[in-house]
Enzyme design. Sequence first.
Site, mmCIF file in Angstrom:
data_model
loop_
_atom_site.group_PDB
_atom_site.id
_atom_site.type_symbol
_atom_site.label_atom_id
_atom_site.label_comp_id
_atom_site.label_asym_id
_atom_site.label_seq_id
_atom_site.Cartn_x
_atom_site.Cartn_y
_atom_site.Cartn_z
ATOM 1 C CB ALA A 72 -0.929 0.001 1.216
ATOM 2 C CG ASP A 73 2.805 4.995 -1.435
ATOM 3 O OD1 ASP A 73 3.909 4.695 -0.944
ATOM 4 O OD2 ASP A 73 2.467 6.163 -1.688
ATOM 5 C CB THR A 74 -1.202 6.820 2.185
ATOM 6 O OG1 THR A 74 -1.750 5.541 2.543
ATOM 7 C CG2 THR A 74 -2.219 7.909 2.473
ATOM 8 N N GLY A 109 -3.405 3.688 -2.344
ATOM 9 C CA GLY A 109 -3.358 2.651 -3.358
ATOM 10 C C GLY A 109 -2.968 1.338 -2.708
#
Length: 191
Positions: A72-74, A109
């Site tokens: 995940a990435d924010t 994501g």
Amino acid sequence: MFLLKYPLVLASGSPRRRQLLADAGFAFTIETRPTDELFPADMPVDDVAEFLARQKAAEFARDLGERVILCADTVVILDNQILNKPIDAADAHRMLRSLSGRAHRVRTGVCLLTPAGLSSFTDEATVHFAELTDEEIDYYIRVCKPFDKAGAYGAQDFIGLVAVHRLEGSFYTVMGLPTHRVYQALLPYRA
């Protein structure tokens, strides 16, 4: 505890993601790999979080084996600009001052790499901040040290407690893992 057909690996060093995934009832291990978090300069900001999550998953493709890798990435977006992790206290102050009294978007994501292939999605929330004083901003930076957080804040920290007065979307997306969507994405892999 929800067990999957394959061992679940959270590919993140984030203590927030670790806690959220555990709270959602999944058994998992943690494995991180260095990943270049750069993206093309002309990429639309709405695509960046998912692109970076997919980049992280790509690091596991060579030796995936019989596992499910969750990445995940924010990103925090204000005025169509991404506010990354601050480089120092002055940068954090600048970011928080720009967010003060305004609404911004947070996009997380998520990418799943499984023996069946790769899938990804993005979830978005809109966060409305109250006006912040310089004293509140300085206190937050000094006490919470938000240097590992996109946009220089954590919704679960002091700033979130006193400044977030409205949220449209999932609180957990803002924290860095849209658990409602991750849960649905992992259901096909339940043992």
